[in-house]
Design a protein around this motif. Structure first.
Motif, PDB file in Angstrom:
ATOM      1  N   UNK A 101     -70.582  59.241 -16.163  1.00  0.00           N
ATOM      2  CA  UNK A 101     -70.460  60.667 -15.838  1.00  0.00           C
ATOM      3  C   UNK A 101     -71.247  60.977 -14.564  1.00  0.00           C
ATOM      4  N   UNK A 102     -72.401  60.346 -14.423  1.00  0.00           N
ATOM      5  CA  UNK A 102     -73.235  60.558 -13.246  1.00  0.00           C
ATOM      6  C   UNK A 102     -74.242  59.430 -13.186  1.00  0.00           C
ATOM      7  N   UNK A 103     -74.573  58.978 -11.988  1.00  0.00           N
ATOM      8  CA  UNK A 103     -75.560  57.908 -11.805  1.00  0.00           C
ATOM      9  C   UNK A 103     -76.456  58.377 -10.674  1.00  0.00           C
ATOM     10  N   UNK A 104     -77.620  58.898 -11.028  1.00  0.00           N
ATOM     11  CA  UNK A 104     -78.436  59.594 -10.031  1.00  0.00           C
ATOM     12  C   UNK A 104     -79.874  59.666 -10.512  1.00  0.00           C
ATOM     13  N   UNK A 105     -80.749  60.202  -9.679  1.00  0.00           N
ATOM     14  CA  UNK A 105     -82.155  60.332 -10.058  1.00  0.00           C
ATOM     15  C   UNK A 105     -82.294  61.345 -11.201  1.00  0.00           C
TER      16      UNK A 105
END
Ligand SMILES: Nc1ncnc2c1ncn2[C@@H]1O[C@H](COP(=O)(O)OP(=O)(O)OP(=O)(O)O)[C@@H](O)[C@H]1O
Ligand SMILES: [Mg+2]
Length: 371
Positions: free
Chosen positions: A219-223
């Motif tokens: 879904x999301x790959x982030x800090x």
């Protein structure tokens, strides 16, 4: 982990995994940066362990490639991948000392005794068990046993450390201590780490970057900061935060967002249907605001969490400080500040616009928002 090698990046290229007709991981694409602490976060059954086991070589891929430090490893034996793994159920050998448990893999690999002892001592120091080498597992606390399991992985000097929910069996206080220790361990040895959990607090506190998985999809790959401040999808918004963001069905028209019964919630130029997200801590009390009824109140000491019911029957959570106690079943008025609103497409769940992340919170750019 060897100091001479650059930390190993892990590449997932079209990685698929099915069990029979059940597709668990449908074509993952991602790069886990060398030396970073990546947390794979998602609800039970979303495929976290499957993905970790694929990286470890405990599961065969149905399709795709995995690279570690640029080398394709999908056909390699687990022992030839430069990885070590820590599990939730860290079975220690009860009849062996701490030193024996930590050094067992080295003994099997016929590492000479002197080197073995030096590496056992070093690994034990890293997890702060230097004075416990002669104890048996039964003479250790739960947290100390888990540290033996971590030392057992560290002693192999892997390029990559994989953790599958290693803290789940520990009580809350111990989990917090172990989080701190894992963060320190990562700073000291700098190995690429991949940590699976469904606990968003672990993810937020440990990760350089969080990969949020939902039914095998990223879904999301982030800090952590980006995940928190700028969730890419309604799923991420509803998964992160304690309590998580409230999501309301609204319609935008003529500069206002309204609930289905016509209640005006906030000013916004969005036109058409949307899922409106707002974090409980950003909802304000405002005597000129939207009427809401307090239907439930959870007192957490430092603050309380109110569950409010709005005009159309939908529910919204609000965090209230200790200063102004609000009784359950009282009527209040609230405001949803424009800067705190997140709008998602009700069909796809994707954010209509990404929020800015406070600049001091920015560590690394996210580069893997799925399209
Ligand atoms: N050997 C298997 N055969 C068939 N289905 C499997 C097998 N192993 C896992 N699955 C299915 O694959 C999906 C993902 O499982 P996985 O263990 O990766 O989830 P998870 O995200 O680690 O969950 P949890 O947080 O509960 O550990 C689940 O729906 C599970 O039922
Ligand atoms: Mg699992």
């Amino acid at each position: 982990m060897t100091a001479t090698n650059a930390p190993a990046a892990i590449g997932l290229h079209g990685l698929r995994k099915s069990y029979g007709a059940t597709e668990v991981l449908p074509a993952l694409e991602a790069e886990l940066r060398g030396g970073e602490f990546t947390v794979i976060l998602g609800p039970s059954g979303c495929g976290k362990s499957t993905l970790l086991n694929c990286i470890a070589g405990l599961e065969r891929l149905s399709a795709g490639r995995i690279t570690i430090a640029g080398r394709e490893v999908q056909e390699a034996e687990p022992k030839d991948r430069g990885i070590a793994m820590v599990f939730q159920n860290y079975a220690l050998y009860p009849h062996m000392s701490v030193a024996g448990n930590i050094g067992y893999a080295l003994k099997v690999a016929r590492v000479p005794r002197a080197e073995r002892e030096a590496r056992i001592a070093a690994a034990a120091r890293i997890v702060d068990l230097g004075d416990y080498l002669h104890r048996r597992p039964s003479e250790l606390s739960g947290g100390q046993r888990q540290r033996v399991a971590i030392a057992r992985a560290v002693v192999r000097e892997p390029q990559v450390l994989l953790y599958d929910e290693p803290l789940s069996n520990l009580d809350a206080k111990l989990r917090q201590d172990m989080r701190m220790e894992l963060a320190g361990l990562h700073r000291r040895i700098g190995a690429t780490s991949v940590f699976v959990t469904h606990d968003q607090v672990e993810a937020m506190t440990l990760a350089d970057r969080i990969m949020v998985l939902n039914r095998g999809r990223i879904e999301q790959f982030a800090t952590p900061q980006e995940i928190y401040h700028a969730p890419a999808t309604a799923f991420v918004a509803g998964f992160i935060g304690a309590p998580a963001m409230t999501l309301l069905d609204v319609a935008g028209e003529g500069g206002w967002l309204r609930l289905s019964d016509g209640t005006v919630l906030a000013r916004h130029r969005h036109q058409g249907a949307a899922l409106l997200g707002i974090r409980p801590e950003q909802v304000l009390a405002d005597p000129a605001g939207v009427p809401a009824r307090v239907i439930y109140r959870e007192d957490l000491g430092a603050h309380s969490v109110l569950t409010l019911q709005l005009g159309d029957g939908s529910r919204l959570q609000m965090a209230a400080g200790p200063g102004r106690p609000v009784a359950a079943s009282s009527d209040i008025r609230i405001a949803l500040p424009a800067g705190a609103l997140h709008l998602f497409d009700p069909l796809t769940g994707r954010a209509f616009a990404r929020h800015p992340v406070p600049s001091d919170a920015m560590k690394v750019q996210d580069d893997a928002i799925p399209s």
